[in-house]
Design a protein around this motif. Sequence first.
Motif, PDB file in Angstrom:
ATOM      1  N   LEU A   1      10.626-130.249-111.657  1.00  0.00           N
ATOM      2  CA  LEU A   1       9.428-129.819-110.945  1.00  0.00           C
ATOM      3  C   LEU A   1       9.661-129.739-109.440  1.00  0.00           C
ATOM      4  O   LEU A   1       9.008-128.959-108.755  1.00  0.00           O
ATOM      5  N   GLY A   2      10.563-130.574-108.922  1.00  0.00           N
ATOM      6  CA  GLY A   2      10.804-130.572-107.480  1.00  0.00           C
ATOM      7  C   GLY A   2       9.639-131.104-106.674  1.00  0.00           C
ATOM      8  O   GLY A   2       9.335-130.589-105.601  1.00  0.00           O
ATOM      9  N   LEU A   3       8.974-132.120-107.213  1.00  0.00           N
ATOM     10  CA  LEU A   3       7.863-132.728-106.475  1.00  0.00           C
ATOM     11  C   LEU A   3       8.183-134.196-106.212  1.00  0.00           C
ATOM     12  O   LEU A   3       8.849-134.848-107.015  1.00  0.00           O
ATOM     13  N   TYR A   4       7.718-134.698-105.066  1.00  0.00           N
ATOM     14  CA  TYR A   4       7.908-136.109-104.743  1.00  0.00           C
ATOM     15  C   TYR A   4       6.693-136.892-105.213  1.00  0.00           C
ATOM     16  O   TYR A   4       5.571-136.625-104.799  1.00  0.00           O
ATOM     17  N   GLU A   5       6.930-137.886-106.044  1.00  0.00           N
ATOM     18  CA  GLU A   5       5.836-138.619-106.682  1.00  0.00           C
ATOM     19  C   GLU A   5       4.962-139.382-105.681  1.00  0.00           C
ATOM     20  O   GLU A   5       3.772-139.535-105.895  1.00  0.00           O
ATOM     21  N   ASP A   6       5.589-139.866-104.602  1.00  0.00           N
ATOM     22  CA  ASP A   6       4.830-140.705-103.673  1.00  0.00           C
ATOM     23  C   ASP A   6       4.016-139.892-102.671  1.00  0.00           C
ATOM     24  O   ASP A   6       3.174-140.434-101.986  1.00  0.00           O
ATOM     25  N   LEU A   7       4.322-138.608-102.577  1.00  0.00           N
ATOM     26  CA  LEU A   7       3.582-137.779-101.619  1.00  0.00           C
ATOM     27  C   LEU A   7       2.415-137.091-102.328  1.00  0.00           C
ATOM     28  O   LEU A   7       2.442-136.884-103.545  1.00  0.00           O
TER      29      LEU A   7
ATOM     30  N   ARG B   1       2.010-138.735-108.240  1.00  0.00           N
ATOM     31  CA  ARG B   1       2.209-139.766-109.260  1.00  0.00           C
ATOM     32  C   ARG B   1       1.022-139.878-110.221  1.00  0.00           C
ATOM     33  O   ARG B   1       1.194-140.132-111.406  1.00  0.00           O
ATOM     34  N   GLN B   2      -0.197-139.667-109.676  1.00  0.00           N
ATOM     35  CA  GLN B   2      -1.398-139.852-110.492  1.00  0.00           C
ATOM     36  C   GLN B   2      -1.780-138.606-111.286  1.00  0.00           C
ATOM     37  O   GLN B   2      -2.746-138.632-112.033  1.00  0.00           O
ATOM     38  N   PHE B   3      -1.028-137.507-111.113  1.00  0.00           N
ATOM     39  CA  PHE B   3      -1.417-136.250-111.749  1.00  0.00           C
ATOM     40  C   PHE B   3      -0.990-136.196-113.209  1.00  0.00           C
ATOM     41  O   PHE B   3       0.014-136.804-113.599  1.00  0.00           O
ATOM     42  N   SER B   4      -1.732-135.426-113.996  1.00  0.00           N
ATOM     43  CA  SER B   4      -1.313-135.172-115.370  1.00  0.00           C
ATOM     44  C   SER B   4      -0.188-134.140-115.348  1.00  0.00           C
ATOM     45  O   SER B   4       0.084-133.511-114.328  1.00  0.00           O
ATOM     46  N   ARG B   5       0.442-133.962-116.506  1.00  0.00           N
ATOM     47  CA  ARG B   5       1.551-133.031-116.605  1.00  0.00           C
ATOM     48  C   ARG B   5       1.169-131.610-116.197  1.00  0.00           C
ATOM     49  O   ARG B   5       1.846-130.970-115.403  1.00  0.00           O
ATOM     50  N   GLY B   6       0.047-131.157-116.716  1.00  0.00           N
ATOM     51  CA  GLY B   6      -0.399-129.797-116.416  1.00  0.00           C
ATOM     52  C   GLY B   6      -0.699-129.609-114.928  1.00  0.00           C
ATOM     53  O   GLY B   6      -0.374-128.571-114.341  1.00  0.00           O
ATOM     54  N   MET B   7      -1.316-130.644-114.323  1.00  0.00           N
ATOM     55  CA  MET B   7      -1.629-130.540-112.893  1.00  0.00           C
ATOM     56  C   MET B   7      -0.352-130.431-112.069  1.00  0.00           C
ATOM     57  O   MET B   7      -0.246-129.646-111.125  1.00  0.00           O
ATOM     58  N   ARG B   8       0.641-131.255-112.444  1.00  0.00           N
ATOM     59  CA  ARG B   8       1.919-131.191-111.725  1.00  0.00           C
ATOM     60  C   ARG B   8       2.530-129.808-111.824  1.00  0.00           C
ATOM     61  O   ARG B   8       3.068-129.276-110.856  1.00  0.00           O
TER      62      ARG B   8
ATOM     63  N   PHE C   1      19.967-140.493-101.227  1.00  0.00           N
ATOM     64  CA  PHE C   1      20.044-139.296-102.055  1.00  0.00           C
ATOM     65  C   PHE C   1      19.509-139.548-103.451  1.00  0.00           C
ATOM     66  O   PHE C   1      19.027-138.634-104.120  1.00  0.00           O
ATOM     67  N   ALA C   2      19.570-140.823-103.900  1.00  0.00           N
ATOM     68  CA  ALA C   2      19.075-141.130-105.242  1.00  0.00           C
ATOM     69  C   ALA C   2      17.582-140.802-105.347  1.00  0.00           C
ATOM     70  O   ALA C   2      17.087-140.405-106.400  1.00  0.00           O
ATOM     71  N   ARG C   3      16.866-140.912-104.230  1.00  0.00           N
ATOM     72  CA  ARG C   3      15.419-140.642-104.291  1.00  0.00           C
ATOM     73  C   ARG C   3      15.127-139.158-104.524  1.00  0.00           C
ATOM     74  O   ARG C   3      14.025-138.793-104.910  1.00  0.00           O
ATOM     75  N   GLU C   4      16.128-138.307-104.322  1.00  0.00           N
ATOM     76  CA  GLU C   4      15.941-136.870-104.559  1.00  0.00           C
ATOM     77  C   GLU C   4      16.190-136.485-106.017  1.00  0.00           C
ATOM     78  O   GLU C   4      16.044-135.328-106.382  1.00  0.00           O
ATOM     79  N   LEU C   5      16.636-137.451-106.827  1.00  0.00           N
ATOM     80  CA  LEU C   5      16.995-137.082-108.197  1.00  0.00           C
ATOM     81  C   LEU C   5      15.780-136.871-109.078  1.00  0.00           C
ATOM     82  O   LEU C   5      15.758-136.002-109.939  1.00  0.00           O
ATOM     83  N   MET C   6      14.731-137.679-108.866  1.00  0.00           N
ATOM     84  CA  MET C   6      13.532-137.556-109.687  1.00  0.00           C
ATOM     85  C   MET C   6      12.969-136.136-109.531  1.00  0.00           C
ATOM     86  O   MET C   6      12.852-135.626-108.425  1.00  0.00           O
TER      87      MET C   6
END
Lengths: 203, 221, 229
Positions: free
Chosen positions: A79-85, A123-130, B72-77
Amino acid sequence: MQGSAVMLSAQGVWRYFGDFPALRDITFEIEAGACVALLGHNGAGKTTLLKLLARLAAPQKGTIAAPPLTDTGYLGHGLGLYEDLSAIENLRFWGELHGAAAEASTEWLKRVELDHVAAAPVRQFSRGMRQRVALGRAFQHFPKLLVLDEPFTGLDERSVKLLQEVLREALGRGSTIVLSSHQIPEVMALATRTLKLDRGRLV
Amino acid sequence: MIAAAWQIARKDLRQELRSKESLNAALSLTVVLLILFSFAFDPAAEDSKQWSGGLLWLVYSFAGALIVNRSFARELMNDCLEALRASPVPSSALFLGKAVACFLILMGVELTALPAFCIFYDVSLLGAPLMFIATLALTTWAVTVLGTMFSALTVNLHMRELMLPVLVYPMLIPPLVAAIELTRGVITGEPASEIWFRLLIGFDIIFTALAVALAEVVLTD
Amino acid sequence: MREKLLYGLGLAAILYLVRNLYVIFLVLPDEMAQGAIYRVFYFHLPGYFTAALCYLLAGIFSAMYLITRKWKWDSLAAAITEVGLPFAAMNLITGMIWGRIIWGIWWTWDPRLTSALISALIYAGYLMLRQAIPDPTERAKNSAVMAIFAFASVIFTYKSNEWFRTQHPGPVLSIRTGGGTIDPQMEWMLAHNLFALLLLAGLLLAIRWRQEERQREIESLRREALSFS
């Protein structure tokens, strides 16, 4: 060639894993505004070819002519999304890197009806939302070339509809699209042309 | 290029401040190690001023390994690294941004843990505060620039958490020795030779240049 | 043909070494101040030079790989690093034996000793990194980068030695000192043994290089086989 400019071309491209050629002597030209479906079995080299087109890797032999990365939108398997942002932070980050206007991200979230949770962490999003946020990564800066690796795989129904819609719009704007897929009907509805890979060769 | 590097650094810092994953781990490791070492080496001993600086740098380098490992590990997810490489950001900017973020995070941990060190080991750094800050910054950059490079080199390995310190620590011995000597000088009040400063600066320049030059190679397939 | 050449080279290296050992132990006299133990020096210094040459070549081969992306440079770099480490060990171990007799201690944290040990650790790390990367292209690329960093840091550590005080004896060869500190007969013997060790290293390199190339062929065939299943 007839009148329309070439957007993307490969000339005698080879790409190896060790000594094993994953792509063998690939040559093609894609006109601006085309929608090309890349077909083939697993391991035929589709992902490798798409990575070369998105400049993630360089061919060991041959050349690839593609527009600069600012004009390219790429969607890989992740997906290329950061979970914490938050959703908006994610889209702004990717937008800035591609030189998109700041409003583009807000507008995308409005369009996919996620503007009410724009500030919540992904992080709080459902799969479809992501999935709906992630599609914005490739489309919000209106790239001239879209390289999409299995974009329909694993999408929920709503995202599939959204993706078809934005792909049509992109074609309407004159963008060029190259995509690989297993979901043949979804892709064939859009494709103007197909390329088929078999064990690293175009057939 | 600098703008792109800063965007990457800002993103990394924001992520770290949200999740605090390596901040918390590095900070608590630092404090635990400072306590543990006080049993191995008596802080009340007369010669403690001779070795406490060295101990501080051992602790800091452990914290540094934890922090650069995540870089860089944080970019893997979610395959973010792939998306970054498909973006127009030059590889050298991507690398520099990540190194700067690591540097700021590690500096934060080091400065936060510093009072604990001073109290536990009865040390004052106020004799030559500028000297100490300069040592701290130069050495922390040495640790983070090399560490971030090896974080990129080992990012796809299953054993990256184990590999990184094994590969990086031997190379970090010269700057760490210099930092230990300079810090000893600050603590004892007998200034160390300026040769150590030159060594640190030389190391930073050479390895930063090498890392930036090779970032493109490392980050493209 | 290549087989026979290797056997010939091996035989020559062995005969040469035997001849050298004979001269070292039975012909040359004891050294004035140190007695019999000085003889480890005939392996200590040539071992060091051989290892240093291997490190240098590993750096060059790795740079060549990054420039040309030809597999042969990658296998050469891997082979030469592996060949260099035993010579580095020879240098360290003979040095420790000598230190035990002359200094009375096995090891001292002298900068020269420390930097020799650090270099060996760094190159051992290089081999560990190679082992840990399954994809051949990534392995070649990343380990080449590591080798360049390794070489830079070996040079850096070595140069910074000149700033540290050292307990290790200074240079003895006449090219460094301008002559006078070493008996010409001994220096000549050093050169002989250096050539013998270099011959041995060349032989080992040729063998390991071939193994590396075969290994990569096997890996590729395995991948090819998988693509048909």
